[in-house]
Write a protein that holds these residues in place. Structure first.
Motif, PDB file in Angstrom:
ATOM      1  N   GLU A   1       0.846  -1.199   0.000  1.00  0.00           N
ATOM      2  CA  GLU A   1       0.000   0.000   0.000  1.00  0.00           C
ATOM      3  C   GLU A   1       0.880   1.247   0.000  1.00  0.00           C
ATOM      4  O   GLU A   1       1.463   1.628   1.017  1.00  0.00           O
ATOM      5  N   THR A   2       1.018   1.866  -1.170  1.00  0.00           N
ATOM      6  CA  THR A   2       1.852   3.062  -1.317  1.00  0.00           C
ATOM      7  C   THR A   2       1.516   3.773  -2.619  1.00  0.00           C
ATOM      8  O   THR A   2       0.914   3.181  -3.522  1.00  0.00           O
ATOM      9  N   GLN A   3       1.920   5.036  -2.701  1.00  0.00           N
ATOM     10  CA  GLN A   3       1.848   5.789  -3.954  1.00  0.00           C
ATOM     11  C   GLN A   3       3.251   6.186  -4.419  1.00  0.00           C
ATOM     12  O   GLN A   3       3.420   7.042  -5.288  1.00  0.00           O
ATOM     13  N   SER A   4       4.265   5.580  -3.822  1.00  0.00           N
ATOM     14  CA  SER A   4       5.659   5.894  -4.154  1.00  0.00           C
ATOM     15  C   SER A   4       6.208   4.872  -5.148  1.00  0.00           C
ATOM     16  O   SER A   4       6.299   3.673  -4.840  1.00  0.00           O
ATOM     17  N   GLU A   5       6.610   5.336  -6.316  1.00  0.00           N
ATOM     18  CA  GLU A   5       7.157   4.446  -7.338  1.00  0.00           C
ATOM     19  C   GLU A   5       8.444   3.782  -6.839  1.00  0.00           C
ATOM     20  O   GLU A   5       8.673   2.593  -7.074  1.00  0.00           O
ATOM     21  N   GLY A   6       9.276   4.556  -6.147  1.00  0.00           N
ATOM     22  CA  GLY A   6      10.524   4.004  -5.640  1.00  0.00           C
ATOM     23  C   GLY A   6      10.292   2.886  -4.630  1.00  0.00           C
ATOM     24  O   GLY A   6      10.997   1.873  -4.615  1.00  0.00           O
ATOM     25  N   PHE A   7       9.286   3.066  -3.774  1.00  0.00           N
ATOM     26  CA  PHE A   7       8.965   2.045  -2.770  1.00  0.00           C
ATOM     27  C   PHE A   7       8.445   0.781  -3.446  1.00  0.00           C
ATOM     28  O   PHE A   7       8.799  -0.338  -3.053  1.00  0.00           O
ATOM     29  N   VAL A   8       7.617   0.935  -4.476  1.00  0.00           N
ATOM     30  CA  VAL A   8       7.106  -0.217  -5.223  1.00  0.00           C
ATOM     31  C   VAL A   8       8.267  -0.980  -5.850  1.00  0.00           C
ATOM     32  O   VAL A   8       8.342  -2.217  -5.773  1.00  0.00           O
ATOM     33  N   SER A   9       9.195  -0.241  -6.450  1.00  0.00           N
ATOM     34  CA  SER A   9      10.353  -0.873  -7.092  1.00  0.00           C
ATOM     35  C   SER A   9      11.183  -1.656  -6.080  1.00  0.00           C
ATOM     36  O   SER A   9      11.592  -2.792  -6.333  1.00  0.00           O
ATOM     37  N   ASN A  10      11.448  -1.033  -4.914  1.00  0.00           N
ATOM     38  CA  ASN A  10      12.247  -1.667  -3.864  1.00  0.00           C
ATOM     39  C   ASN A  10      11.579  -2.954  -3.351  1.00  0.00           C
ATOM     40  O   ASN A  10      12.208  -4.020  -3.281  1.00  0.00           O
TER      41      ASN A  10
END
Length: 640
Positions: free
Chosen positions: A485-494
């Protein structure tokens, strides 16, 4: 301090509502009363009463509740009634007259004549024996015609209106400034009624709000209920008749309330066309053509690129035109009006004022929330359905159709999908600070779930990453469902990179760690350039969506036709324009109107969108149909 100020604001609002409510009162009509008599009693004019009670112009029925503007009124007069207790005998003396006898016994001359009928034809004579009526005088003191009522938890206007036998509009009139949503503990004013007369809301029944111009015949078609059935459940109907806005108790029906159910069988409307009358629809879009530079093709293209509303409108409208062409080939006659709303409420008002909408069967659009809301409210009086192409948090008036499923519905569908998976061994919720509330809500459905949060810096702000061990320690052998659950592209990638490296899905090995990635909020972060589609496919990434993507390899007649006309493949907006127009017109061609089609066609499906409209308990219609899709072999497919 903030909580204190919030509480203070609520208190002030409620006190203001309580004061302004005292500008109105109510009166329950009794048998034999006239509008003139009621107006005289309260010291107001007949027009004062009619302005707040337009139905009273047609007929004044017993037990009807009237709103009285007491800011203009005087105190209601005391009404005295006489109850006959018996008689006294009186023999007339020489000098007595009817007047003196009446004065002596504190009655009227008419009282004496009524019980001594010979006096109507003869004068009073000495020695006449009279029956003198003895009355008990009963004074009806004017009582308070409204009373304060404290709103209970989750109690809406319709519940209160139903309990006290008034319409929602009448409740609003008694409480100016009451607001759209009632708060627990709020004080409102309601008719002063004996407790035995206050109706209870029985959860074993459904409740229906009567729309403008609806009579018993239309309700029979719409609800399948005879007048006698409605009157048996709502005895006051025999006295008051049907009134716009009144709340009726009806037999329990999942067609009238929000059930959250899922319909699975599609209704092919193309094969069920029975109504070949010309269908009149209106399309409202924010083209804003007044801003386009038409001097050259290059300048037109520049205008389109610069104006996102024009770009979106043209895309959507290209799908509409393709649908209209397909509908004509099915033999459906159409009259279509297209309006440029210019993204302005003033323009919407002008359009409705200058054009006749009374014979319009349905309106598609506008796109933007403010203009859509204005169209819906203006056309509510004509009971014309207005269909929103993209809105999700609309005010669901009785005539509103919200074609896009709400975000909350998508979240619930994803959670319920995971709940239904009997193979799940472990649930992990990975989130950042902005999505704490979402993570907590998921946790209420899966109390055993483990939580993993984004790492933070010294300022306690998200760094939008986690370590491998953060996730590895939360996983178990067997099937693991991981919510991200996020709206951060970097967090999704990680996170997806780590999960893909830990995924050990192998057939027949119960100790292997299998990871399936899901989210309750699919957003642009999952489609960013930093995110590997290969990782998403490896993790069988699942999410709920309002529409699926059409398959280029399928033999789709719409895609072929669109590509031939416009020399390009259709965008999602163009597909929505096609699907929505097809659905609205085919529903009109297979039912008496769009409202009736909700019962006749529980589920329809086209290129990328499906529609299963459900009615709010007191309000309009929302689309209950969603898709669950997943990444598989670098493509997105529907999960059956």
């Amino acid at each position: 301090m903030i909580k204190f100020l919030t509480a203070l604001c609520f208190t002030l609002i409620f006190n203001i509502n309580a004061l302004t409510a005292q500008n109105f009162s109510t009166h329950q009509v009794k048998n034999g009363e006239t509008i003139q008599g009621i107006a005289t009693r309260y010291g107001v004019t007949i027009s004062d009463i009619y302005s707040l009670n337009p139905d009273a112009k047609k007929e004044l029925k017993a037990n009807t509740i009237l709103i009285i503007p007491i800011s203009k009124a005087k105190k209601p007069t005391v009404i005295s009634t006489k109850e006959l207790q018996g008689f006294k005998e009186h023999r007339t003396s020489k000098k007595e007259t009817l007047y003196s006898i009446a004065k002596r016994y504190e009655i009227t001359e008419d009282d004496i004549k009524t019980h001594n009928t010979f006096l109507y034809a003869n004068t009073l004579q000495k020695g006449d024996k009279l029956q003198i009526p003895v009355f008990k005088i009963i004074k009806e003191e004017p009582k308070a015609t409204t009373q304060p009522y404290i709103v209970k938890a989750k109690e809406g206007k319709w519940r209160i209106a139903y309990q006290f036998g008034i319409t929602v509009e009448e409740l609003n009139a008694l409480n100016p400034g009451i607001g759209e949503i009632l708060q627990e503990g709020q004080q409102v004013y309601v008719p002063n009624m004996v407790s035995d007369d206050v109706k209870e809301v029985d959860e074993k029944y459904s409740y229906y709000n009567v729309l403008p111009k609806e009579g018993f015949y239309r309700l029979k078609l719409k609800l399948g209920l005879e007048q006698a059935t409605l009157e048996a459940l709502n005895p006051e109907l025999k006295d008051t008749g049907l009134k716009e806005g009144m709340v009726l108790k009806i037999p329990y029906s999942n067609k009238m309330i929000d059930t959250g159910g899922i319909v699975t069988k599609r209704t092919p409307l193309e094969t069920k066309i029975t109504n070949f009358d010309t269908k009149h629809i209106a399309i409202m879009l924010p083209f804003r053509l007044n801003r386009v530079d038409f001097d050259s093709i290059s300048e037109i293209k520049t205008s389109i690129k610069k104006d996102p509303y024009l770009d979106a409108s043209l895309d959507f409208y290209s799908g509409v035109l393709t649908a209209l062409d397909s509908l004509k080939s099915l033999g459906i006659s159409l009259k279509v009006d297209v309006y440029d709303t210019k993204y302005q409420i003033s323009e919407v008002i002008k359009i409705i004022k200058n054009n006749n909408f009374e014979d319009v069967d349905a309106v598609i659009g506008p796109l933007t929330p403010e203009t859509f809301d204005k169209v819906a409210t203006e056309l509510h009086a004509y009971n014309i359905p207005v269909v929103s192409p993209i809105g999700t948090n609309l005010k669901l008036y009785d005539n509103v159709f919200q074609s896009r499923p709400s975000d909350d519905l998508l979240k619930d569908r994803m959670v319920n999908f995971v709940k239904a998976d009997s193979l799940v061994k472990n649930i992990v919720i990975v989130s950042d600070t902005k999505n704490d509330s979402v993570a907590n809500k998921i946790k209420t459905s899966f109390s055993y779930a483990k939580s993993v949060y984004s790492r933070k810096n010294k300022q306690d702000k998200d760094e939008n990453f986690v370590y491998v061990e953060d996730i590895r320690s939360a996983l178990k052998p067997g099937r693991n469902i991981v919510f991200l659950e996020t709206q951060s592209e970097g967090f999704v990638s990680n996170v997806t990179s780590i999960l893909a490296s830990l995924n050990q899905r192998t057939e027949g090995n119960p100790n292997a760690i299998e990871i399936i990635l899901v989210t309750t909020n699919f957003n642009s972060a999952f489609e960013g350039d930093q995110v590997s589609n290969d990782h998403l496919s490896k993790l069988q990434f699942h999410f709920a969506t309002a529409s699926k993507s059409y398959n280029d390899t399928e033999n789709n007649s719409f895609v072929k036709r669109y590509t031939k006309i416009y020399n390009t493949t259709p965008s999602k907006r163009a597909v929505k324009g096609f699907d929505l127009t097809m659905d609205v017109v085919l529903r009109l061609a297979t039912a008496q109107d769009l409202y009736m089609s909700v019962n006749n066609a529980p589920l329809t499906e086209y290129v990328e969108n499906k529609f299963a409209y459900k009615k709010k308990l007191l309000g309009g219609y929302y689309n209950d149909a969603t898709y669950i899709v997943k990444y598989s072999d670098l493509t997105i497919i529907e999960v059956k």
